[in-house]
Design an enzyme around this catalytic site. Structure first.
Site, PDB file in Angstrom:
ATOM      1  N   ASP A  62       0.652  -1.150  -0.101  1.00 39.03           N
ATOM      2  CA  ASP A  62      -0.188   0.180  -0.076  1.00 39.03           C
ATOM      3  C   ASP A  62       1.156   0.764  -0.250  1.00 39.03           C
ATOM      4  OD1 ASP A  62      -1.906   1.270  -0.120  1.00 39.03           O
ATOM      5  OD2 ASP A  62      -3.403   0.254   1.526  1.00 39.03           O
TER       6      ASP A  62
ATOM      7  N   ASP B 210     -10.876   1.897  -3.799  1.00 34.00           N
ATOM      8  CA  ASP B 210     -11.617   1.679  -2.008  1.00 34.00           C
ATOM      9  C   ASP B 210     -12.975   1.214  -2.577  1.00 34.00           C
ATOM     10  OD1 ASP B 210      -9.097   1.120  -0.209  1.00 34.00           O
ATOM     11  OD2 ASP B 210      -8.718   2.969  -0.062  1.00 34.00           O
TER      12      ASP B 210
HETATM   13  C1  GLA Z   1      -5.599   1.187   2.377  1.00 35.96           C
HETATM   14  C2  GLA Z   1      -5.568   0.683   1.133  1.00 35.96           C
HETATM   15  C3  GLA Z   1      -7.371  -0.317   2.121  1.00 35.96           C
HETATM   16  C4  GLA Z   1      -6.724  -1.181   3.390  1.00 35.96           C
HETATM   17  C5  GLA Z   1      -6.197   0.503   4.221  1.00 35.96           C
HETATM   18  C6  GLA Z   1      -6.124  -0.365   5.170  1.00 35.96           C
HETATM   19  O1  GLA Z   1      -6.607   2.638   1.933  1.00 35.96           O
HETATM   20  O2  GLA Z   1      -6.876   0.849  -0.121  1.00 35.96           O
HETATM   21  O3  GLA Z   1      -7.358  -1.214   0.647  1.00 35.96           O
HETATM   22  O4  GLA Z   1      -5.625  -1.284   2.903  1.00 35.96           O
HETATM   23  O5  GLA Z   1      -5.785   0.760   3.779  1.00 35.96           O
HETATM   24  O6  GLA Z   1      -4.532   0.792   6.112  1.00 35.96           O
END
Ligand code: GLA
Length: 718
Positions: A456, A514
């Site tokens: 990420d 997301d």
């Molecule tokens: C980001 C990612 C999510 C999740 C969160 C965890 O927003 O896009 O899918 O993994 O971080 O903190």
């Protein structure tokens, strides 16, 4: 042979690279068929523009590096600067690069073509320019600048530019924000510079993705298009420029900060690759070429993707609430429905009880996991699933042991940079910081049988140093992949803020967004799919009500949406009803049945009415034997009866049987929808009829979807 003709797929490119000149693209477009050297020379001799009144005496051609030394007063292709007295600096700032050599060149996965060497000894620069074309018609271009002068030289910009074809009058690219990535925007090409400039330090939720210029009204299925994509995950600029002189160009390159790239004598700077596609078959033709290139490049790199396993990601199921018993129950439910990969998301490492602390400390938190992750991993494996883990290696929280020990590793200085989701960037250009993170990740990968890393990147990088940071993260991924070739990596950045061929050369999937809201996802996946084939696009079945938007959708629409991608689940299905779980299991089985087709076929999108309330998209087997289509309704129909559904991409003269594939129960029909051909029967018709006449759509409520399997029952001529 210095007027060169490269051809591949349906594309030709003709380059005038005669010695002593600045090379020019004479043609980038449809395949020209066989053209002899004599004719190529004749074309180059003829393709000399007139000198209009009130202009330079010599005809002005648009070179591959547009420069003031050639009379170019538009946006330059190369900007550099050398210290010294004003006169010297001025002269050196205007290199006059000329071809000194042309050699055949090839690059694994990118096909073959030429390397042009250009030099300006007085300005102290030599430039290597690679032009390669693959069998899909994807052109790869990159430049490498060498400082051959006596002193240092600062590079402020070096871009790949291509001419805009005379037939192109419109421009399409993409924009967006968190949870709403890759929204199309379209405009007329007009005089001036249209420029997308990204200084966010990552590809961005608002990335242009592909800049497409095309003929008036080009669509998914029709029109001539020319698309360019920059393979880079840092700051970048992409532009189109139309000048009153009649010259028109598109350009793409890294956006360098002043002083970011200073070349000592003998050093060099390479641009990212630009992948460029021409198609006379609309955006579907463009996507076919990009998808073909992605698949070929992966094959050549030994990273061809097998059947994409069904994923369960824990994020929206439990968030930071990590509890062994609950996660085991989730793993059991995942196993029951047929999941193959279980991914533990954020929340497992030291001090990470929420998003304010812990980033940088990549060890399992004994407060939550007294016996490490071993018990959970064992359960996952006992259920026959692979184990995956979330990390965010480029980031730190100030509240972490790492930053307490090394505050100087925070990019921009501790406390000075602006926090973003409570976090800061770790400066990976510091060798010790890089080594610390690499070693922590290696230790994890050695201790646990991890087969998947969700990597990420939840913050823009606004403190500078983007060039070095981007190269460092590429190097880190390359190192880890070489050491752990069995591990797959996902590129996530607050959803889809890092999607580009640069990161995808070292990752195996993108988290497109997301949002798991099926309605939002329809658009996000449709347009991410302009560049990427479905097997690289992660899409998860969420719970009934989307966490990001509060919208509630039926199972059938959510399932229809997540099916056409690398599918997974992000929902606490341990708490779902047995009936829901049974439907999920059926959906997983359907995905497994069709994933060979979904992940190896040709993506098609019908040109539906401009009202935009119905979309039809699908994947057709390369041999045309079968296809899977989705019909989705995005809004209440403008007219009481919607337009007929047309299935594109089939072989005209073959006979096909169309059968509805039930997913997650019936969608919502408005009124008494008479059971027509698709409820639950089949219809058999020629491809020409299915693609041109289509079939009537029963009154389907808004935000619903249906899936159809189309099978060839008789080939043409049988
Ligand atoms: C980001 C990612 C999510 C999740 C969160 C965890 O927003 O896009 O899918 O993994 O971080 O903190």
């Amino acid at each position: 042979m210095t007027v060169l003709h490269l051809s591949g797929g349906a594309v030709s490119i003709v380059l005038d690279a005669r010695p002593g000149t600045m090379p020019t693209v004479l043609h980038w477009g449809a395949h020209l068929g066989p053209v002899g050297q004599e004719q190529l020379d004749a074309l180059a001799a003829a393709a000399v523009p007139a000198s209009p009144p009130s202009s330079l005496d010599a005809p002005q051609r648009l070179g591959i590096i547009p420069l003031a030394s050639d009379g170019w007063t538009g946006r330059p292709g190369l900007v550099l600067h050398r210290d010294g007295d004003a006169a010297a600096a001025r002269a050196a700032a205007w290199p006059s690069v000329r071809v000194t050599d042309v050699a055949e060149h090839a690059e694994p996965g990118r096909g073959s073509g030429v390397r042009l060497t250009l030099a300006d000894p007085a300005a102290g620069v030599r430039l290597l320019s690679d032009w390669l074309l693959d069998e899909h018609g994807v052109l790869s271009v990159r430049h490498e600048l060498h400082n051959t002068g006596a002193g240092p030289c600062t590079v402020l910009g070096l871009a790949v530019t291509l001419p805009i074809d005379a037939a192109a009058s419109e421009l399409l690219d993409f924009a967006g924000r968190w949870a709403k990535e890759r929204q199309p925007q379209r405009q007329q090409l007009r005089e001036g510079v249209w420029s997308r400039e990204n200084r966010s330090g990552r590809t961005g939720h608002d990335s242009p993705l592909v800049s497409v210029v095309g003929s008036a009204g080009f669509s998914f299925r029709a029109g001539s298009v020319w698309g360019t994509h920059l393979e880079w995950s840092g700051n970048q600029v992409q532009w189109a420029e139309v000048r009153s002189t009649g010259h028109r160009q598109v350009g793409a390159g890294e956006l360098l900060a002043s002083g970011e790239v200073v070349l000592a004598p003998g050093e060099s700077f390479a641009t990212p690759w630009v992948s460029a596609v021409h198609s006379d078959e609309g955006l579907d033709g463009l996507s076919r070429a990009f998808h073909g290139a992605v698949r070929s490049r992966r094959r050549v790199a030994g990273r061809a993707l097998g059947p994409r396993p069904v994923v369960l990601n824990t994020w929206e199921a439990v968030y930071f609430d990590h509890d062994l018993a609950a996660l085991r129950a989730l793993a059991a439910a995942a196993h029951e429905v047929g999941v193959e990969r279980f991914v533990l998301d954020d929340g497992w490492f030291l001090g990470r009880r929420d998003d304010t602390a812990g980033l940088g400390d990549w060890v399992v938190d004994p407060a939550v996991w007294p016996a490490g992750l071993h018990e959970l991993v064992r359960s996952v494996q006992d259920f026959g699933m692979e184990f995956g883990l979330w990390v965010e290696p480029e980031m730190v929280n100030l509240d972490s042991d790492l930053v307490r020990a090394h505050p100087e590793w925070v990019l921009g200085g501790q406390g000075v940079p602006l926090p973003w989701r409570g976090q800061h960037v770790l400066n990976l250009a510091i060798p010790e910081a890089y080594a610390a993170i690499r070693d922590a990740l290696v230790a994890l990968l050695e201790e646990y049988p991890i087969r998947y890393i969700k990597w990420d990147h939840n913050r823009d990088l606004i403190e500078g140093g983007v060039h070095a940071q981007t190269l460092a993260v590429y190097r880190l991924l390359d190192e880890l992949r070489a050491r752990f070739p069995e591990v797959e990596f996902e590129s996530c950045a607050s959803g889809g803020a890092r999607i580009d061929f640069g990161i995808l050369a070292r990752t195996d999937r993108v988290w497109a967004s997301d949002t798991n809201d099926a309605l939002e996802r329809q658009a996000i996946q449709r347009f991410t799919g302009v560049l990427l084939p479905p097997e690289l696009i992660g899409s998860h079945l969420g719970g009934p009500t989307a966490h990001t938007t509060g919208r509630t959708h039926r199972l059938s629409f959510r399932m229809t949406t997540a099916l056409f991608a690398h599918a997974g689940i992000e929902w606490n299905i341990a708490a779902a009803s047995p009936a829901e779980r049974a439907q999920i299991a059926e959906w997983v089985a359907t995905y497994k049945r069709f994933r060979g087709l979904l992940h190896g076929g040709v993506t098609v999108r019908a040109d539906t009415a401009p009202a935009g309330d119905v979309w039809v998209h699908g994947v057709v087997a390369p041999d045309g034997d079968e296809a899977l289509f989705a019909v989705v309704t995005l809004a209440t129909a403008a007219a009481a009866l919607r337009e007929p559904v047309r299935f594109p991409g089939l072989h005209d003269a073959s006979l096909y049987r169309v059968t509805r594939v039930p997913l997650g129960g019936e969608p919502l029909w408005i009124g008494d929808a008479a059971p027509q051909w698709w409820m639950p029967g089949t219809v058999t018709l020629p491809g020409s009829v299915l693609s041109r006449v289509g079939l009537p759509l029963p009154p389907l409520a808004s935000e619903e979807g249906c899936v159809f399997h189309v099978e060839r029952v008789r080939a043409a001529g049988e």
